[in-house]
Scaffold this active site. Structure first.
Site, PDB file in Angstrom:
ATOM      1  N   HIS A 159      12.621  -4.008   5.684  1.00 36.67           N
ATOM      2  CA  HIS A 159      11.041  -3.440   5.105  1.00 36.67           C
ATOM      3  C   HIS A 159      11.691  -2.105   4.226  1.00 36.67           C
ATOM      4  O   HIS A 159      10.991  -0.816   4.319  1.00 36.67           O
ATOM      5  CB  HIS A 159      10.217  -3.127   6.268  1.00 36.67           C
ATOM      6  CG  HIS A 159       8.774  -3.252   5.621  1.00 36.67           C
ATOM      7  ND1 HIS A 159       7.362  -3.699   5.780  1.00 36.67           N
ATOM      8  CD2 HIS A 159       8.474  -2.357   4.436  1.00 36.67           C
ATOM      9  CE1 HIS A 159       6.761  -3.850   5.450  1.00 36.67           C
ATOM     10  NE2 HIS A 159       6.259  -2.624   4.647  1.00 36.67           N
ATOM     11  N   HIS A 202      10.051   0.104   0.550  1.00 39.48           N
ATOM     12  CA  HIS A 202       9.554   0.181  -1.279  1.00 39.48           C
ATOM     13  C   HIS A 202      10.533   0.666  -1.918  1.00 39.48           C
ATOM     14  O   HIS A 202      11.216   1.836  -1.953  1.00 39.48           O
ATOM     15  CB  HIS A 202       8.628   0.475  -0.618  1.00 39.48           C
ATOM     16  CG  HIS A 202       7.181   0.146  -0.368  1.00 39.48           C
ATOM     17  ND1 HIS A 202       6.531  -1.176  -0.564  1.00 39.48           N
ATOM     18  CD2 HIS A 202       7.645   0.064   1.261  1.00 39.48           C
ATOM     19  CE1 HIS A 202       5.955  -1.470   0.652  1.00 39.48           C
ATOM     20  NE2 HIS A 202       5.997  -0.466   1.741  1.00 39.48           N
ATOM     21  N   LEU A 203      11.195  -0.359  -2.901  1.00 34.35           N
ATOM     22  CA  LEU A 203      11.975   0.213  -3.737  1.00 34.35           C
ATOM     23  C   LEU A 203      11.840   1.381  -4.924  1.00 34.35           C
ATOM     24  O   LEU A 203      11.804   1.471  -6.088  1.00 34.35           O
ATOM     25  CB  LEU A 203      13.323  -0.421  -4.175  1.00 34.35           C
ATOM     26  CG  LEU A 203      14.135  -0.403  -3.107  1.00 34.35           C
ATOM     27  CD1 LEU A 203      15.202  -1.770  -3.647  1.00 34.35           C
ATOM     28  CD2 LEU A 203      15.501   0.848  -2.753  1.00 34.35           C
ATOM     29  N   ASN A 219       5.465  -4.615  -4.362  1.00 28.46           N
ATOM     30  CA  ASN A 219       4.028  -4.279  -4.412  1.00 28.46           C
ATOM     31  C   ASN A 219       5.053  -2.859  -5.349  1.00 28.46           C
ATOM     32  O   ASN A 219       4.523  -1.959  -5.397  1.00 28.46           O
ATOM     33  CB  ASN A 219       4.028  -3.585  -3.817  1.00 28.46           C
ATOM     34  CG  ASN A 219       4.195  -2.707  -3.719  1.00 28.46           C
ATOM     35  OD1 ASN A 219       5.716  -2.737  -2.398  1.00 28.46           O
ATOM     36  ND2 ASN A 219       3.393  -1.514  -1.950  1.00 28.46           N
ATOM     37  N   ASP A 268       3.031  -7.619   1.512  1.00 29.64           N
ATOM     38  CA  ASP A 268       3.217  -5.945   2.024  1.00 29.64           C
ATOM     39  C   ASP A 268       2.017  -5.038   0.938  1.00 29.64           C
ATOM     40  O   ASP A 268       2.403  -5.334  -0.323  1.00 29.64           O
ATOM     41  CB  ASP A 268       3.832  -5.390   1.748  1.00 29.64           C
ATOM     42  CG  ASP A 268       3.887  -3.821   3.165  1.00 29.64           C
ATOM     43  OD1 ASP A 268       3.962  -4.364   4.099  1.00 29.64           O
ATOM     44  OD2 ASP A 268       4.713  -2.834   2.449  1.00 29.64           O
ATOM     45  N   ASN A 295       0.539   4.245   6.296  1.00 26.72           N
ATOM     46  CA  ASN A 295      -0.353   2.698   6.789  1.00 26.72           C
ATOM     47  C   ASN A 295       0.992   1.536   7.694  1.00 26.72           C
ATOM     48  O   ASN A 295       1.688   1.322   6.319  1.00 26.72           O
ATOM     49  CB  ASN A 295      -0.729   2.492   5.753  1.00 26.72           C
ATOM     50  CG  ASN A 295      -1.905   1.491   5.760  1.00 26.72           C
ATOM     51  OD1 ASN A 295      -2.592   0.727   6.721  1.00 26.72           O
ATOM     52  ND2 ASN A 295      -2.524   0.432   4.604  1.00 26.72           N
ATOM     53  N   ASP A 324      10.443   1.102   7.038  1.00 24.41           N
ATOM     54  CA  ASP A 324       8.884   1.083   5.730  1.00 24.41           C
ATOM     55  C   ASP A 324       8.852   2.231   4.593  1.00 24.41           C
ATOM     56  O   ASP A 324       8.246   2.938   4.344  1.00 24.41           O
ATOM     57  CB  ASP A 324       7.638   1.335   6.407  1.00 24.41           C
ATOM     58  CG  ASP A 324       6.200   0.576   5.549  1.00 24.41           C
ATOM     59  OD1 ASP A 324       6.574   0.118   4.318  1.00 24.41           O
ATOM     60  OD2 ASP A 324       5.353   0.996   5.889  1.00 24.41           O
ATOM     61  N   PHE A 383      -0.805   6.013   0.891  1.00 24.07           N
ATOM     62  CA  PHE A 383       0.179   5.876   1.808  1.00 24.07           C
ATOM     63  C   PHE A 383       1.073   5.872   1.794  1.00 24.07           C
ATOM     64  O   PHE A 383       2.038   5.720   1.026  1.00 24.07           O
ATOM     65  CB  PHE A 383      -0.498   4.589   2.908  1.00 24.07           C
ATOM     66  CG  PHE A 383      -1.559   4.975   3.060  1.00 24.07           C
ATOM     67  CD1 PHE A 383      -2.329   5.361   4.275  1.00 24.07           C
ATOM     68  CD2 PHE A 383      -3.411   4.392   2.206  1.00 24.07           C
ATOM     69  CE1 PHE A 383      -4.074   5.636   5.082  1.00 24.07           C
ATOM     70  CE2 PHE A 383      -3.929   4.042   2.436  1.00 24.07           C
ATOM     71  CZ  PHE A 383      -4.245   4.956   4.059  1.00 24.07           C
TER      72      PHE A 383
END
Length: 427
Positions: A60, A62-63, A94, A152, A278, A305, A323
């Site tokens: 999990h 985020h790049l 996302n 996500d 979040n 995350d 977030f």
């Protein structure tokens, strides 16, 4: 041939033992005791008693690329991962554009090949543009190489859409990874519903906003037979539902982040948005429930995350800032210092939840320190204490609530497919 000499590894009993780790052609060839004679011509790195582990897996992350390169890129994110001891990371869809077509998946894979230094596994979105209105082409996304489907960042708001997604994913033998959040309960709320929100006059995010989706999705997973994986669990109610589902034999797995094991909303010092994420930091009771659930297997794995943002974005304050916090470079030191050093967990328990269990959960051929396994390795200094200094991070993000924490367990070398991709010059 590369040999990591004079290290320490965990044996089958979960105990530390001295060992040499032999690597050749991207594979772990041998793990021998330190009395073994080393061959001439081998590249020998004396790790001087440091702990050698299978490289960590983070399912999990985020790049941010494509579309939000001011926050992070595949290059900076993968270097941050390597510094933290992670050799495999799964990136969330996302982005802009959303990873909802085969072409975007190919873009991620190509960028990772050219600029990444760890293994990057893309997720595909469940719905087009993550709007919750129309399913993506699951077949094309699977063919392109996604490891699962998730929206996500937002929850799939309608039960019928989620049930349809689960049925299609199950038919393809793919997992659904769910961000569980009922939007009708959270609009405009930046923090947990509790004393902190009340004190500062903020709308709160209630526990049930997460748990309602968890309960709904468990029933849908039971009906469809899909592998259903719950993102970043944060509430006691969600854990109760997941535990019951597992007891009933429903194919559900779950993850938790270090910050939900270490911090509650009672720890937030003020309106600093580096404490805004979040799901939000919950109550001390929820923290204890998350710890117990990871210990008893209700929650399967640890993830970060990792969610980098620019300093300008985070400077907008608790209500308006986005977030998310970064986590790749601090995850293991946090967990090791706060749980293993204190005797609450064994080192073996922590390592498995960051290596072999995520690999098994998602069917990955890595996460094992054994002969014949891919040589994805982390070398960790379990003894030297350092302070968390965001200005030293390799991620573009500096958004962390852990600044100044003194921790042990820092990674000093990362090896992917037998090649050293990152090392700490201060070994």
């Amino acid at each position: 041939m590369l040999i990591l000499a004079n290290g320490r590894v965990l044996n089958e009993q979960g105990e530390l033992m001295e060992a040499h780790v032999w690597v050749e052609d991207g594979v772990i060839r041998r793990i021998t005791d330190v009395k073994a004679e080393l061959p001439d011509g081998a590249q020998v790195i004396d790790v001087k008693g440091k702990f050698v582990s299978a490289g960590f897996i983070d399912m999990h992350v985020h790049l941010r690329e494509p579309g939000f390169e001011h926050k992070e890129t595949i290059a900076t994110g993968s270097h941050s991962a390597a510094r933290g001891g992670f050799t495999t990371i799964a990136c969330m869809p996302n982005t802009k554009p959303v990873i909802d077509t085969a072409d975007t998946v190919e873009l991620i894979k190509q960028k990772a090949k050219e600029e990444g230094i760890v293994k990057v596994l893309p997720y595909g979105s469940i719905t087009k543009n993550e709007l919750g209105r129309e399913l993506t082409d699951f077949e094309a996304l699977k063919e392109a190489g996604v490891v699962g489907f998730t929206d996500d960042g937002v929850g799939v708001q309608t039960a019928q859409m989620m049930k349809d997604a689960m049925a299609r994913a199950h038919a393809l033998g793919m997992p659904i990874i769910a961000h569980c959040e009922d939007e009708s309960l959270v609009v405009g709320a930046p923090v947990n519903e509790g004393p902190f929100a009340k004190k500062h006059g903020l709308k709160g995010i209630p526990n049930e906003s997460e748990a309602i989706h968890v309960g709904r999705d468990i029933l849908l997973a039971e009906a469809t037979g899909v592998h259903y994986h719950v993102c970043h669990v944060s509430t006691e109610q969600s854990i109760r539902l997941i535990r019951q589902a597992k007891q009933l034999g429903i194919n559900v797995t779950a993850e938790v982040c270090p910050h939900h094991l270490l911090l509650s909303d009672e720890d937030i010092p003020g309106l600093d948005a580096n404490w805004k994420m979040n799901p939000p930091l919950r109550s001390p009771r929820d923290v204890e429930a998350c710890i117990a659930a990871l210990e008893d297997g209700t929650i399967d794995i640890l993830v970060t995350d990792h969610a980098p943002h620019s300093a300008e974005e985070k400077a907008r304050g608790m209500q308006l800032a986005p977030f998310g916090i970064v986590g790749l470079e601090t995850a293991f030191p946090l967990m090791y210092t706060k749980f293993v050093e204190t005797g609450k967990w064994t080192l073996d328990m922590l390592i498995k939840r960051m290596t072999s269990i995520p690999a098994a959960t998602f069917g990955l051929n890595t996460g094992r320190l054994e002969e014949g396994a891919p040589a994805d390795l982390a070398v960790l200094d379990l003894d030297t204490e350092r302070e968390v200094s965001p200005e030293e991070f390799l991620t573009k993000g500096r958004n962390t609530p852990f600044t100044g924490w003194k921790l042990k367990g820092w990674n000093v070398m990362t090896i992917v497919d037998g090649s050293v991709v990152w090392s700490d010059s201060v070994q």
